[in-house]
Design a protein around this motif. Structure first.
Motif, mmCIF file in Angstrom:
data_model
loop_
_atom_site.group_PDB
_atom_site.id
_atom_site.type_symbol
_atom_site.label_atom_id
_atom_site.label_comp_id
_atom_site.label_asym_id
_atom_site.label_seq_id
_atom_site.Cartn_x
_atom_site.Cartn_y
_atom_site.Cartn_z
ATOM 1 N N THR A 288 52.883 73.289 -80.343
ATOM 2 C CA THR A 288 53.311 73.018 -81.709
ATOM 3 C C THR A 288 54.529 72.103 -81.674
ATOM 4 O O THR A 288 55.607 72.540 -81.304
ATOM 5 N N PRO A 289 54.373 70.841 -82.029
ATOM 6 C CA PRO A 289 55.533 69.946 -82.015
ATOM 7 C C PRO A 289 56.435 70.210 -83.225
ATOM 8 O O PRO A 289 55.976 70.723 -84.241
ATOM 9 N N MET A 290 57.723 69.871 -83.075
ATOM 10 C CA MET A 290 58.647 70.108 -84.186
ATOM 11 C C MET A 290 58.465 69.072 -85.274
ATOM 12 O O MET A 290 58.562 69.367 -86.440
ATOM 13 N N GLN A 291 58.232 67.816 -84.858
ATOM 14 C CA GLN A 291 57.874 66.811 -85.850
ATOM 15 C C GLN A 291 56.466 66.347 -85.511
ATOM 16 O O GLN A 291 56.069 66.412 -84.354
ATOM 17 N N PRO A 292 55.737 65.885 -86.522
ATOM 18 C CA PRO A 292 54.396 65.371 -86.223
ATOM 19 C C PRO A 292 54.476 64.205 -85.253
ATOM 20 O O PRO A 292 55.390 63.387 -85.343
ATOM 21 N N ILE A 293 53.574 64.174 -84.301
ATOM 22 C CA ILE A 293 53.575 63.032 -83.392
ATOM 23 C C ILE A 293 52.218 62.352 -83.413
ATOM 24 O O ILE A 293 51.183 62.991 -83.650
ATOM 25 N N ALA A 294 52.244 61.046 -83.193
ATOM 26 C CA ALA A 294 51.034 60.233 -83.310
ATOM 27 C C ALA A 294 50.099 60.495 -82.140
ATOM 28 O O ALA A 294 50.541 60.857 -81.050
ATOM 29 N N ASP A 295 48.818 60.316 -82.414
ATOM 30 C CA ASP A 295 47.822 60.435 -81.346
ATOM 31 C C ASP A 295 48.139 59.447 -80.236
ATOM 32 O O ASP A 295 48.532 58.322 -80.486
ATOM 33 N N GLY A 296 47.939 59.898 -79.017
ATOM 34 C CA GLY A 296 48.109 58.997 -77.882
ATOM 35 C C GLY A 296 49.539 58.873 -77.389
ATOM 36 O O GLY A 296 49.812 58.103 -76.469
ATOM 37 N N THR A 297 50.468 59.621 -77.987
ATOM 38 C CA THR A 297 51.852 59.551 -77.525
ATOM 39 C C THR A 297 51.985 60.270 -76.184
ATOM 40 O O THR A 297 51.432 61.347 -75.994
ATOM 41 N N ARG A 298 52.722 59.660 -75.273
ATOM 42 C CA ARG A 298 53.029 60.378 -74.023
ATOM 43 C C ARG A 298 54.093 61.423 -74.348
ATOM 44 O O ARG A 298 55.067 61.148 -75.038
ATOM 45 N N CYS A 299 53.886 62.626 -73.876
ATOM 46 C CA CYS A 299 54.858 63.663 -74.177
ATOM 47 C C CYS A 299 54.951 64.650 -73.031
ATOM 48 O O CYS A 299 54.184 64.582 -72.066
ATOM 49 N N THR A 300 55.928 65.525 -73.127
ATOM 50 C CA THR A 300 56.101 66.554 -72.103
ATOM 51 C C THR A 300 56.065 67.907 -72.785
ATOM 52 O O THR A 300 56.730 68.118 -73.797
ATOM 53 N N PHE A 301 55.266 68.775 -72.234
ATOM 54 C CA PHE A 301 55.213 70.128 -72.747
ATOM 55 C C PHE A 301 56.145 70.986 -71.896
ATOM 56 O O PHE A 301 56.094 70.956 -70.672
ATOM 57 N N ALA A 302 57.037 71.711 -72.576
ATOM 58 C CA ALA A 302 58.009 72.528 -71.844
ATOM 59 C C ALA A 302 57.881 73.969 -72.281
ATOM 60 O O ALA A 302 57.850 74.267 -73.472
ATOM 61 N N ILE A 303 57.804 74.856 -71.312
ATOM 62 C CA ILE A 303 57.724 76.274 -71.655
ATOM 63 C C ILE A 303 58.556 77.088 -70.670
ATOM 64 O O ILE A 303 58.557 76.830 -69.466
ATOM 65 N N ARG A 304 59.323 78.033 -71.227
ATOM 66 C CA ARG A 304 60.176 78.879 -70.390
ATOM 67 C C ARG A 304 59.317 79.885 -69.638
ATOM 68 O O ARG A 304 58.348 80.433 -70.214
ATOM 69 N N PRO A 305 59.676 80.202 -68.418
ATOM 70 C CA PRO A 305 58.873 81.140 -67.616
ATOM 71 C C PRO A 305 58.697 82.500 -68.282
ATOM 72 O O PRO A 305 57.635 83.113 -68.127
#
Ligand code: ATP
Ligand code: MG
Lengths: 383, 298
Positions: A288-305
């Protein structure tokens, strides 16, 4: 992080959200250069009265330099620093209602512990008995009554640090700058002193700016945390927001432990969630992104252990499921962190509380396990 | 103690024995002898060929006459007192001149320091005697100083400086200045700049920080410097003879005259032994202070 971020106090203290509040300290486009090296880079930030403002960042990022500008030992190359709305550039250090605890302690070697603490009070020409009372109070605070008559070279490193702390607290300044005040203390004493500091802060209303290398400390004491890098503040936010919703990979990675997965986002259904395609032939991760992001954007998914669940059986009806093998276990006492390698080679960290004694633990090395997390557990970062 | 360690300790002791204790015993022995028109100019001399009886005779001829003489003739104790006074005053003056120089050096930009250090040491590269003679040329009635002052119109008559105690002070301060500057510089250079910042942070002015922090922390350097100047200045001989006047009374000069003008070696030796006894006090104090400081630094 072994402790969860503290919940905010009942009466929410958040002057930075209140447009009517005037900040105590304002950095306005402050740049500090040493020769052609830029230690502080066009920095703008407001710090409010009664705040406990923590500076966090790697060694050499400019934390001490920032403090030294506030104390008056360095002048900004460009920009202004305002204290109570007044430019403090021309005010010499001894005329500022600011006291600093030095990273190197800077205790006077020719004076005893008590004389060191009394040094600032004597400069104010207070009556003798008042000084003595205050010194006593400070000694009690840092638990050094027995060492009052010793010289700095006759006490231990941690005791020296406490003397330095007591000396800076003695004058009860409007603004207190603490440069790694508790680094040399053992965990218990550190926690005690942290609470003492918070109590002092509540009682006296002093504003604290504190440098620390200890994230837990920043999380415990700070009203806001500034994460710095290369003379810039990357993010300034409350501890829980810094931890839960970092704005960039740098902050997510710097604070606490985190799993990072790079990929390309495509939108998922209509609820604002995205799919992150992170490896060929793999189920995309739903986040779930905080702001909408465009299709095809490079991004990083971060999750705490600690937000990654681990189980022996295939979890039914969950999203973001992965299977893997435990290759390492870090035992932290109350928690254990499991390093789980999935078939494509990536390693995910999952943390769970140790509610049972060691011999009754569910997981051990080489176990095949399932990992899963909810669609809102992680953050999707584009910076 | 193992032999290796014993040997290591033996070497400095032998050194001290050969270069300090033996000469001192010889001087002490001469001071207990009587003048004689012979070579060497005193009696008795130890004749080892006479055996044990000869040695007993030799001992029986030694006495404290010369020391009694020293205490009776006011010239001597006046000289000692006057030397003490001159040494104390000139030590103080050297401190007054040396401290600011050392302070300036310690606060100079890093790249200047080696040069400044050179300048302080440079005078040692020429003979001490030549430098004192040079001061005669500067301080005499027709000297450079008077010529300059007359030229500026500050004075109309030349000042008499040479052959007065003032000239002696100038000479001593000039000669021993490096011994004052170097130890003070060493302590000031080590001084942690953040201590001054801490003092200012706690409400001191710059001057206050100097008074409360810099000065007390440079005390070991000042004390070392003062001893290094005071001890040799007390027995100083060349400077009072060349720059001082007939009324400049210093024990070094008296000593020299006893030895070479009067050829009274026994009295001269007695003067030397008493001088040494006077010097032992500051030397021991100095040692103590050095030791204490080393302990404090550990
Ligand atoms: N007086 C100076 N002259 C030149 N460079 C300096 C000076 N003071 C600091 N710097 C440089 O500025 C940068 C920031 O220094 P600073 O002391 O603020 O770091 P810091 O964030 O406090 O680091 P640490 O966590 O190690 O204490 C460093 O790269 C340092 O080398
Ligand atoms: Mg620092």
């Amino acid at each position: 992080m072994s402790d969860p971020a503290p919940t905010s106090r009942p009466d929410v203290f958040a002057p930075w959200n209140d447009p009517n509040q005037r900040p105590l300290i304002q950095f306005q486009n402050v740049t500090k250069r040493f020769g052609d090296f830029t230690a502080i880079d066009d920095l703008t930030v407001d710090i409010y009265a009664r705040e406990f403002f923590a500076l966090l960042g790697p060694s050499g990022c400019g934390k001490t330099t920032l403090m030294r500008m506030l104390a008056g030992f360095e002048t900004p190359t460009e920009g202004y620093i305002l204290l109570d709305g007044q430019d403090i550039g021309p005010v010499p250090p001894n005329k500022r209602a600011v006291n600093m605890m030095f990273q190197s302690y800077a205790l006077f070697p020719h004076l005893t512990v008590a004389e060191n603490i009394a040094f600032g009070l004597k400069r104010d020409n207070l009556p003798k008995d008042q000084i003595a009372a205050r010194v006593d109070e400070m000694l009690r605070l840092v638990q050094l009554q027995k060492f009052a008559a010793r010289k700095p070279h006759q006490i231990s490193g941690g005791q020296r640090q406490r003397v330095a702390l007591a000396r800076s607290l003695a004058k009860a300044p409007k603004l207190l700058l603490l440069d790694e005040p508790l680094g040399a203390l053992d965990k218990k004493l550190r926690t005690d002193t942290q609470f003492e500091l918070m109590e002092i802060q509540e009682k006296t209303g002093t504003t604290f700016v504190i440098v620390t290398h200890d994230q837990e400390e920043a999380m415990t004491v700070a009203s806001r945390v500034a994460v710095m890098d290369h003379g810039k503040m990357i993010q300034v936010d409350t501890p829980d927001r810094i931890y839960e919703t970092p704005k960039s990979v740098y902050v997510a990675d710097f604070i606490g432990d985190v799993n990072l997965v790079e990929g390309v986002a495509t939108s998922h259904q209509k609820d604002g969630k995205v799919q992150i395609h992170w490896a060929e032939g793999k189920e995309p991760i739903i986040g779930t992104p905080m702001q909408p992001i465009a299709d095809g954007t490079r991004c990083t998914f971060a999750i705490r252990p600690e937000k990654v669940h681990i189980s022996k059986e295939h979890p039914e009806g969950k999203t973001n499921i992965m299977q893997g093998k435990i290759i390492d276990i870090a035992y932290l006492g109350n928690l254990s962190t499991y390093h789980v390698q999935i078939p494509t080679g990536e390693i995910f960290k999952a943390q769970s509380a140790n509610t049972r004694r060691i011999e009754r633990r569910k997981f051990t090395w080489e176990d095949n396990v399932w990992l899963w997390w909810s669609e809102t557990a992680g953050v999707v970062l584009t910076e | 103690m193992n032999p290796r360690k014993a040997l290591l300790i033996l070497v400095p002791y032998l050194w001290l024995l050969a270069l300090f204790l033996v000469p001192f015993l010889i001087v002490l022995k001469i001071s207990l002898s009587d003048v004689a028109l012979s070579i060497p100019p005193y009696t008795p001399t130890l004749d080892l060929s006479a055996g044990w009886a000869g040695f007993r005779d030799f001992l029986s001829e030694l006495d404290f006459e010369n020391y009694v003489f020293l205490s009776e003739d006011s010239l001597y104790w006046k000289s000692y007192l006057s030397s003490l006074k001159i040494a104390l005053i000139s030590t103080f003056l050297t401190l007054l001149v040396g401290y600011p120089v050392a302070y300036g050096m310690a606060n100079a930009p890093d790249e200047w320091r080696p040069t400044l250090m050179m300048l302080v040491i440079l005078p040692f590269w020429t003979s001490f005697l030549i430098r004192v003679y040079a001061w005669m040329g500067i301080l005499s009635n027709e000297g450079f100083l008077n010529q300059f002052l007359l030229w500026t119109g500050l004075i109309s008559e030349p000042l008499t400086i040479l052959n007065t105690n003032t000239a002696v002070y100038i000479g001593i301060v000039y000669t021993y200045l490096p011994f004052m500057i170097l130890p003070i510089y060493a302590t000031l250079e080590k001084l942690d700049a953040s201590l001054l910042e801490a003092a200012e942070d706690l409400g001191c002015t710059r001057a206050g920080a100097f008074w409360l922090v810099t000065l007390p922390l440079s005390r070991p350097g000042m004390i070392a410097g003062c001893f290094l100047v005071f001890i040799p200045a007390l027995g100083e001989f060349v400077i009072p003879s060349l720059l001082g006047g007939s009324d400049t009374l210093m024990i070094g000069k008296v000593l020299w005259e006893e030895f070479f003008s009067n050829r009274d070696w026994p009295v001269a030796s007695a003067v030397a032994v008493v001088l040494l006894a006077i010097l032992i006090v500051p030397i021991i104090l100095f040692q103590r202070q050095q030791q204490r400081q080393q302990e404090a630094e550990q």
